[in-house]
Design an enzyme around this catalytic site. Structure first.
Site, PDB file in Angstrom:
ATOM      1  N   HIS A  48       0.852  -1.188   0.000  1.00 60.30           N
ATOM      2  CA  HIS A  48       0.000   0.000   0.000  1.00 60.30           C
ATOM      3  C   HIS A  48       0.885   1.235   0.000  1.00 60.30           C
ATOM      4  CE1 HIS A  48      -3.213   2.721   1.002  1.00 60.30           C
ATOM      5  NE2 HIS A  48      -4.057   1.740   0.763  1.00 60.30           N
ATOM      6  N   ASP A  92      -7.655  -5.549   0.792  1.00 66.58           N
ATOM      7  CA  ASP A  92      -8.219  -6.476  -0.200  1.00 66.58           C
ATOM      8  C   ASP A  92      -7.846  -7.925   0.062  1.00 66.58           C
ATOM      9  OD1 ASP A  92      -9.547  -4.611  -1.807  1.00 66.58           O
ATOM     10  OD2 ASP A  92      -7.636  -3.961  -2.632  1.00 66.58           O
TER      11      ASP A  92
HETATM   12  N1  COA Z   1       3.991  -7.712  -4.420  1.00 66.05           N
HETATM   13  C1  COA Z   1       5.332  -7.745  -4.574  1.00 66.05           C
HETATM   14  N2  COA Z   1       6.110  -6.662  -4.426  1.00 66.05           N
HETATM   15  C2  COA Z   1       5.523  -5.511  -4.091  1.00 66.05           C
HETATM   16  C3  COA Z   1       4.134  -5.407  -3.907  1.00 66.05           C
HETATM   17  C4  COA Z   1       3.353  -6.560  -4.090  1.00 66.05           C
HETATM   18  N3  COA Z   1       2.034  -6.556  -3.935  1.00 66.05           N
HETATM   19  N4  COA Z   1       3.814  -4.145  -3.592  1.00 66.05           N
HETATM   20  C5  COA Z   1       4.959  -3.458  -3.575  1.00 66.05           C
HETATM   21  N5  COA Z   1       6.000  -4.290  -3.872  1.00 66.05           N
HETATM   22  C6  COA Z   1       7.420  -3.920  -3.957  1.00 66.05           C
HETATM   23  C7  COA Z   1       7.660  -3.138  -5.264  1.00 66.05           C
HETATM   24  O1  COA Z   1       7.995  -4.031  -6.321  1.00 66.05           O
HETATM   25  C8  COA Z   1       8.808  -2.263  -4.872  1.00 66.05           C
HETATM   26  O2  COA Z   1       9.990  -3.043  -4.896  1.00 66.05           O
HETATM   27  P1  COA Z   1      11.403  -2.416  -5.366  1.00 66.05           P
HETATM   28  O3  COA Z   1      11.669  -1.301  -4.395  1.00 66.05           O
HETATM   29  O4  COA Z   1      12.349  -3.548  -5.274  1.00 66.05           O
HETATM   30  O5  COA Z   1      11.184  -1.915  -6.768  1.00 66.05           O
HETATM   31  C9  COA Z   1       8.514  -1.922  -3.421  1.00 66.05           C
HETATM   32  O6  COA Z   1       7.712  -2.998  -2.922  1.00 66.05           O
HETATM   33  C10 COA Z   1       7.783  -0.612  -3.242  1.00 66.05           C
HETATM   34  O7  COA Z   1       6.554  -0.681  -3.939  1.00 66.05           O
HETATM   35  P2  COA Z   1       5.953   0.456  -4.892  1.00 66.05           P
HETATM   36  O8  COA Z   1       5.566  -0.149  -6.199  1.00 66.05           O
HETATM   37  O9  COA Z   1       6.859   1.648  -4.899  1.00 66.05           O
HETATM   38  O10 COA Z   1       4.660   0.841  -4.101  1.00 66.05           O
HETATM   39  P3  COA Z   1       3.539   1.831  -4.619  1.00 66.05           P
HETATM   40  O11 COA Z   1       3.187   2.659  -3.458  1.00 66.05           O
HETATM   41  O12 COA Z   1       3.913   2.529  -5.867  1.00 66.05           O
HETATM   42  O13 COA Z   1       2.357   0.828  -4.999  1.00 66.05           O
HETATM   43  C11 COA Z   1       0.528  -0.621  -4.784  1.00 66.05           C
HETATM   44  C12 COA Z   1       1.354   0.480  -4.121  1.00 66.05           C
HETATM   45  C13 COA Z   1      -0.722  -0.841  -3.945  1.00 66.05           C
HETATM   46  C14 COA Z   1       0.090  -0.169  -6.195  1.00 66.05           C
HETATM   47  C15 COA Z   1       1.374  -1.905  -4.873  1.00 66.05           C
HETATM   48  O14 COA Z   1       1.751  -2.306  -3.570  1.00 66.05           O
HETATM   49  C16 COA Z   1       0.638  -3.035  -5.575  1.00 66.05           C
HETATM   50  O15 COA Z   1       0.650  -3.100  -6.801  1.00 66.05           O
HETATM   51  N6  COA Z   1      -0.017  -3.957  -4.788  1.00 66.05           N
HETATM   52  C17 COA Z   1      -0.787  -5.040  -5.373  1.00 66.05           C
HETATM   53  C18 COA Z   1      -2.145  -4.548  -5.802  1.00 66.05           C
HETATM   54  C19 COA Z   1      -3.071  -4.329  -4.621  1.00 66.05           C
HETATM   55  O16 COA Z   1      -3.222  -5.183  -3.763  1.00 66.05           O
HETATM   56  N7  COA Z   1      -3.741  -3.158  -4.635  1.00 66.05           N
HETATM   57  C20 COA Z   1      -4.700  -2.813  -3.603  1.00 66.05           C
HETATM   58  C21 COA Z   1      -4.251  -1.655  -2.786  1.00 66.05           C
HETATM   59  S1  COA Z   1      -5.371  -1.344  -1.444  1.00 66.05           S
END
Ligand code: COA
Length: 385
Positions: free
Chosen positions: A266, A322
């Site tokens: 998140h 979720d």
């Molecule tokens: N699975 C695996 N790795 C994850 C992850 C996940 N669900 N969420 C974040 N990471 C990793 C990223 O790959 C990144 O790794 P890196 O630093 O080696 O590149 C690191 O954690 C930071 O994540 P980041 O993508 O910068 O976070 P964000 O704030 O941009 O994205 C979300 C947040 C929610 C979009 C992201 O966590 C995600 O796609 N989650 C899955 C979808 C989901 O469940 N969404 C519902 C949200 S309520």
């Protein structure tokens, strides 16, 4: 020019007093009240009024609001006719967005919106708030019958929002424990500061568009798998994993391929989402009440969460809201492609609170950009290219 930050991460987009998150400590509060207390003591109707008006209502205020919601559940038969023309294979979020947008044609009047309490028509704002909120649940439940080729049941005025939704959706009066769980799910998803869909609300509200257009835009934003669509993806993922002993291999393969684990991570929380903790407890309670007879997917989910904690905690990635909600919805007989519509019904409370807040202190959103295109050049006629 100020620095460009992709995804506007950390950039304040508005001032708001509706909800607050402490992502380090895992705290979420609506109007100052911790989500744990609201989940334990409140109802969706009361929490909605808290979000809309800023304070917990008196018993009389709540009764009046509840009465209004109950009286506004029915939709005009034209909307039912319209929904019958939609393809049964369409995604329920696309259905919801279209049906909610169409309400604007039945209830015009947004030309009274001028921004600022003094000039906007507060009656219109209140009436539309109740109409949209009350009808969201009806539309989602109606669709479940229409897409299966049946006439939907009429809403019932003697049931709470959660009870009536489950009644209309399944065609049966719900088990009281499941109805209360649905009520808590609606409370937990009702508001979450300035996420993508709420930002869509602010942008659309700032143009003084009708509330139906505002909410339809927010439904579109919520439909994406990186936002509200993740709960459907979680259940699909858990089905694919199959059983707890396959969890580690699945997670490792996904991480090696740089793919996300649905329901994890998140932007705001660097610890476990407090809503995921509450939902997990609800699954535990349901399991206890049923003597352990619950979808085996729950055990798989716990195994996936444990593996993710080992692999991803160092990045601040933990279970989000979720991760467990889909398991509960499945127990209520709700198919996976309807999970996000339930999220939308609930979040509509927060969206409408932000719509009203934006109108009170409105300035149209018009950000800038960092231009990365060509310098000025002359048009070349087609025969010279
Ligand atoms: N699975 C695996 N790795 C994850 C992850 C996940 N669900 N969420 C974040 N990471 C990793 C990223 O790959 C990144 O790794 P890196 O630093 O080696 O590149 C690191 O954690 C930071 O994540 P980041 O993508 O910068 O976070 P964000 O704030 O941009 O994205 C979300 C947040 C929610 C979009 C992201 O966590 C995600 O796609 N989650 C899955 C979808 C989901 O469940 N969404 C519902 C949200 S309520």
């Amino acid at each position: 020019m100020s620095e460009y930050l992709p995804g506007l991460a950390g950039v304040p987009a508005t001032k708001s007093n509706i909800s607050d998150i402490d992502g380090e400590k895992g705290i979420l509060a609506y109007r100052g009240y911790p989500i744990e207390q609201l989940a334990k003591h409140s109802t969706f109707e009361e929490t909605t009024q808290l979000l809309l008006d800023g304070d917990l209502p008196s018993a009389e205020q709540l009764a009046e609001f509840d009465r209004n919601l109950r009286h506004n559940r029915r939709v005009q038969y034209h909307i039912l006719d319209l929904m019958k023309t939609f393809p049964a294979t369409g995604h329920p979020m696309e259905m919801l967005q279209t049906a909610v947008a169409s309400l604007g044609m039945f209830y015009p009047g947004n030309d009274c919106l001028t921004g600022g309490d003094a000039c906007s028509d507060l009656n219109y704002i209140h009436n539309m708030t109740v109409k949209i909120l009350a009808r969201m649940g009806t539309i989602v439940a109606m669709w479940e019958h229409i897409r299966n080729g049946y006439e939907p049941p009429e809403p019932r005025d003697d049931l709470t929002y959660a009870e009536n939704f489950l009644y209309m959706f399944t065609g049966r009066e719900p088990d009281p424990m499941l109805a209360r769980i649905m009520d808590v799910c609606l409370i937990l998803h009702a508001e979450h500061t300035i996420n993508a869909s709420t930002f869509a609300v602010l942008v659309n509200a700032s143009t003084l568009a009708s509330p139906n257009s505002v909410i339809a835009a927010a439904i579109g934003a919520l439909s994406g798998p990186l936002h509200g669509g993740a709960n459907q993806k979680v259940v699909e993922m858990l089905k694919e994993i199959g059983s707890p002993e396959h969890a580690a291999a699945y997670v490792d393969e996904k991480l090696a391929n740089k793919e996300v684990i649905w329901g994890m991570g998140h932007r705001e929380y660097k610890t476990k989402d407090p809503r995921a903790t509450i939902l997990q407890k609800l699954v535990d309670q349901l399991m206890e009440a049923r003597g352990g007879d619950i979808n085996p997917m729950f055990e798989t989910a716990k195994a996936v969460e444990a593996v993710c904690e080992e692999r991803l905690a160092k990045k601040g990635v933990y279970a989000n809201v979720d991760f467990y909600s889909g398991i509960l919805y499945q127990e209520m007989g709700i198919p996976a492609d309807q999970f996000t519509t339930i999220f939308a019904i609930s979040r509509c409370a927060g969206w409408l609170a932000h719509w009203r807040e934006q109108l009170k202190d409105n300035r149209i959103f018009r950000p800038t950009q960092v231009y990365t295109g060509h310098a000025a050049r002359d048009y070349v006629p087609i025969d010279k290219r």
